[in-house]
Structures are given as C-alpha cells and as structure tokens.
Scaffold this motif. Structure first.
Motif, PDB file in Angstrom:
ATOM      1  N   VAL A 294     -18.372 -11.427  -6.540  1.00 59.50           N
ATOM      2  CA  VAL A 294     -17.695 -12.619  -7.061  1.00 59.50           C
ATOM      3  C   VAL A 294     -17.830 -13.770  -6.074  1.00 59.50           C
ATOM      4  N   LEU A 295     -17.589 -13.487  -4.802  1.00 54.07           N
ATOM      5  CA  LEU A 295     -17.649 -14.542  -3.781  1.00 54.07           C
ATOM      6  C   LEU A 295     -19.068 -15.079  -3.615  1.00 54.07           C
ATOM      7  N   ALA A 296     -20.065 -14.269  -3.907  1.00 55.29           N
ATOM      8  CA  ALA A 296     -21.450 -14.745  -3.821  1.00 55.29           C
ATOM      9  C   ALA A 296     -21.679 -15.863  -4.836  1.00 55.29           C
ATOM     10  N   LYS A 297     -21.053 -15.740  -6.013  1.00 51.79           N
ATOM     11  CA  LYS A 297     -21.185 -16.796  -7.025  1.00 51.79           C
ATOM     12  C   LYS A 297     -20.458 -18.072  -6.572  1.00 51.79           C
ATOM     13  N   VAL A 298     -19.291 -17.890  -5.939  1.00 53.04           N
ATOM     14  CA  VAL A 298     -18.570 -19.046  -5.411  1.00 53.04           C
ATOM     15  C   VAL A 298     -19.380 -19.700  -4.300  1.00 53.04           C
ATOM     16  N   ALA A 299     -19.987 -18.877  -3.436  1.00 55.25           N
ATOM     17  CA  ALA A 299     -20.810 -19.414  -2.344  1.00 55.25           C
ATOM     18  C   ALA A 299     -21.977 -20.222  -2.893  1.00 55.25           C
ATOM     19  N   LYS A 300     -22.503 -19.791  -4.041  1.00 55.57           N
ATOM     20  CA  LYS A 300     -23.604 -20.532  -4.658  1.00 55.57           C
ATOM     21  C   LYS A 300     -23.148 -21.941  -5.037  1.00 55.57           C
ATOM     22  N   VAL A 301     -21.917 -22.057  -5.555  1.00 55.96           N
ATOM     23  CA  VAL A 301     -21.380 -23.375  -5.901  1.00 55.96           C
ATOM     24  C   VAL A 301     -21.243 -24.233  -4.647  1.00 55.96           C
ATOM     25  N   ILE A 302     -20.638 -23.647  -3.608  1.00 54.11           N
ATOM     26  CA  ILE A 302     -20.396 -24.414  -2.368  1.00 54.11           C
ATOM     27  C   ILE A 302     -21.717 -24.831  -1.728  1.00 54.11           C
ATOM     28  N   ASN A 303     -22.657 -23.907  -1.672  1.00 59.14           N
ATOM     29  CA  ASN A 303     -23.939 -24.219  -1.034  1.00 59.14           C
ATOM     30  C   ASN A 303     -24.731 -25.255  -1.819  1.00 59.14           C
ATOM     31  N   SER A 304     -24.463 -25.360  -3.137  1.00 57.46           N
ATOM     32  CA  SER A 304     -25.173 -26.365  -3.938  1.00 57.46           C
ATOM     33  C   SER A 304     -24.584 -27.755  -3.746  1.00 57.46           C
ATOM     34  N   LYS A 305     -23.413 -27.827  -3.098  1.00 54.25           N
ATOM     35  CA  LYS A 305     -22.750 -29.112  -2.832  1.00 54.25           C
ATOM     36  C   LYS A 305     -22.487 -29.236  -1.335  1.00 54.25           C
TER      37      LYS A 305
ATOM     38  N   LEU B 123     -22.309 -14.788   3.428  1.00 53.65           N
ATOM     39  CA  LEU B 123     -22.906 -15.521   2.305  1.00 53.65           C
ATOM     40  C   LEU B 123     -23.477 -16.873   2.707  1.00 53.65           C
ATOM     41  N   GLY B 124     -23.490 -17.166   3.994  1.00 56.68           N
ATOM     42  CA  GLY B 124     -24.218 -18.321   4.500  1.00 56.68           C
ATOM     43  C   GLY B 124     -23.614 -19.681   4.215  1.00 56.68           C
TER      44      GLY B 124
ATOM     45  N   SER C 249      -9.745 -14.229   5.645  1.00 55.30           N
ATOM     46  CA  SER C 249     -10.683 -13.132   5.399  1.00 55.30           C
ATOM     47  C   SER C 249     -11.795 -13.577   4.450  1.00 55.30           C
ATOM     48  N   ILE C 250     -11.422 -14.335   3.409  1.00 52.96           N
ATOM     49  CA  ILE C 250     -12.424 -14.827   2.456  1.00 52.96           C
ATOM     50  C   ILE C 250     -13.337 -15.845   3.123  1.00 52.96           C
ATOM     51  N   VAL C 251     -12.749 -16.708   3.965  1.00 53.80           N
ATOM     52  CA  VAL C 251     -13.555 -17.705   4.673  1.00 53.80           C
ATOM     53  C   VAL C 251     -14.604 -17.014   5.536  1.00 53.80           C
ATOM     54  N   ARG C 252     -14.219 -15.924   6.196  1.00 51.62           N
ATOM     55  CA  ARG C 252     -15.183 -15.210   7.051  1.00 51.62           C
ATOM     56  C   ARG C 252     -16.310 -14.609   6.222  1.00 51.62           C
ATOM     57  N   VAL C 253     -15.983 -14.061   5.053  1.00 47.44           N
ATOM     58  CA  VAL C 253     -17.037 -13.493   4.198  1.00 47.44           C
ATOM     59  C   VAL C 253     -17.986 -14.596   3.736  1.00 47.44           C
ATOM     60  N   LEU C 254     -17.420 -15.747   3.320  1.00 46.09           N
ATOM     61  CA  LEU C 254     -18.259 -16.862   2.865  1.00 46.09           C
ATOM     62  C   LEU C 254     -19.176 -17.342   3.991  1.00 46.09           C
TER      63      LEU C 254
END
Length: 278
Positions: free
Chosen positions: A166-177, A220-221, A211-216
């Motif tokens: 799930v967080l990988a999809k969120v990371a995709k949004v953040i990385n696209s912006k 997830l870069g 914890s989520i921030v560390r995973v992102l």
C-alpha cells in the motif's frame, strides 16, 4: 313806572335763562355724540393697528419661508446631483458584486468536477481501488486516509509486511510530485494505551507516523525533505468512539499531500484536459 321796568327786566332775564339752558343741553348732546364717535373711531383704529401688525408679521413669515424654500431648492438640487452620482456608484458596485458572485457560483459549480478529476487522477496514477484507502481533496490539499488494519497490528507501531504494498503506491504519488510536501498523521481511538516503551496514545500516534516515514524514506525512496511526521492521538476522530466499529474507523493514518497553490492548479488543469479528451 318803576314797577313796569322791573317786570320787563325779570321777563327778559327769564327768557334769556331758558335759551341758555337749551343751548347747553344741545351742546351736551352734541358733545356726547362726538365722544361716542371718538370712542368708535378709537376702537376701529386699534383694530386696524392690530390687523396691520398681524399682516406685517405674516408678510415677514412669508418672506422668510420663501427664502428658506429657495435655499432648500438649491440644497435639493445639490443633493439630487450627489444622489445621482452615489446611485451610479452603487449600481457599479452592485455590478461588480454580481460579477464576483457569478464567478464564485461558477467556481462552486466546478468544485465537484475538480475534486473528482483530482481523485480520479490519483487513483488512476497509483492504481488504488480499496475501500480502506480514501482519497479526498479539500481546500487545495490532497488527503489519503489508510485504515489502521492495513498498516499495523493492534497496539503496535511496527509497519506490517503487507503494508509496504500500500505504501509503495503512496510513495509513487509523492515521488511524482517532488516539489510537494507530505505530512504523515497518526490517529488512534480513545482507548487508553500504555506499554513499556510508549506512555500514551500521543506516543502511539507519533510512533506510528515516524515508522511510516522511515519506510517511505528507507524502503521506497521518498526524499526525506518532503516528509513531515505528526501525531494527533484520539483528538480528531472521524466518528464518535462509541462502538468497536467506530473505534476501528478512527484508528487510521492520514497522508496529506501539500502542494503550492500554483502547482495545485497546474494539476487541476492537466487533469481537466485529460477529462475533456475522454
């Protein structure tokens, strides 16, 4: 002879005396008549003087009233001119307000379409179609809310292995912006929590956020400069914490995408163009 003369004198005196009395009586009568005429004339004169004063006062009042009317007429002319100017300004102001109201109404009419466009864009971009993941747009900010059961085990702040998908999809949004910031907000229910490490619900909500921030960041870069961890404990619930189902709804993580205003409208414009092509 002497007796005759004396008798004549007495007769003459008597006649003279009678004539004088008649004259006096006539004079007295004439005097009374004259006095009556004088009194009548005096009364008429006084009445005339009173009427003259009344007429003079009325003439003075009319003159003053006429002057006031002339001045009022001049002032009315000035006021009428000012009133016309003010009315014209008021009409112009009303036209401007009507224009602004029409623009606001147009904006409100488009609001639902814009929100739908953004949500559709993000869902399409990251492939999110899960009832436990909600995407909303409010006041130029994108909210991604993820249910607690997708990220953590009960009472834990360690991100579950399945949550990374799930967080990988969120990371995709953040990385696209890359110019956007991303705030990760942890929310709990109102059940008191305490462990050997955590003091209360504040600690739990913040610890889950970090914890989520560390995973992102680490897995997830996501650029850490874009990330802001935050905890809200149980003070911003979605619903009342009066049932197990409602408490589950309140246990969530909210990820808030914070664009600059010009970037937000660029995103809207891009998606609206995409919609017009469909």
């Amino acid at each position: 002879m002497k007796k005759v003369i004396l008798s004549l004198l007495v007769i003459g005196f008597t006649m003279t005396s009678c004539g004088t009395k008649k004259k006096i009586a006539a004079l007295e009568a004439k005097n009374k008549e004259t006095q009556d005429l004088l009194n009548s004339a005096t009364i008429k004169l006084n009445n005339c003087l009173t009427e003259k004063k009344a007429f003079a006062d009325q003439i003075e009042y009319l003159k003053k009233n006429n002057t006031d009317l002339i001045n009022s007429s001049k002032e009315l002319t000035v006021l009428t001119s000012k009133g016309a100017t003010n009315l014209e300004k008021s009409l112009e102001s009303l036209k401007e307000k009507d224009l602004k109201i029409n623009r606001l109404q147009d904006a409100l009419t488009k609001k639902d379409s814009v929100t739908l466009a953004l949500v559709t864009s993000l869902k399409r971009e990251v492939g999110i179609n899960d009832p436990d993941i909600k995407i909303n747009v409010e006041k130029g900010v994108v909210f991604i809310s993820i249910a607690d059961n997708l990220l953590f085990k009960s009472g834990s702040y360690e991100v579950s292995s399945g949550a990374k998908d799930v967080l990988a999809k969120v990371a995709k949004v953040i990385n696209s912006k890359p110019d956007f910031e991303c705030m990760v907000e942890g929310h709990t229910d109102n059940v008191p929590f305490k462990s050997s490490v955590l003091l209360d619900n504040w600690d739990l909500s913040v610890k889950r956020s970090t914890s989520i921030v560390r995973v992102l960041q680490n897995d997830l870069g996501v650029d850490p400069k874009q990330l802001i961890p935050a905890g809200r404990s149980f003070y911003v619930p979605l619903v009342d914490n009066d049932s197990p189902a409602n408490r589950q709804k309140n246990r969530r993580t909210k990820i808030i995408i914070l664009p600059k205003i010009d970037q937000f409208y660029d995103m809207i414009e891009k998606e609206m163009k995409n919609l017009s092509k469909e």
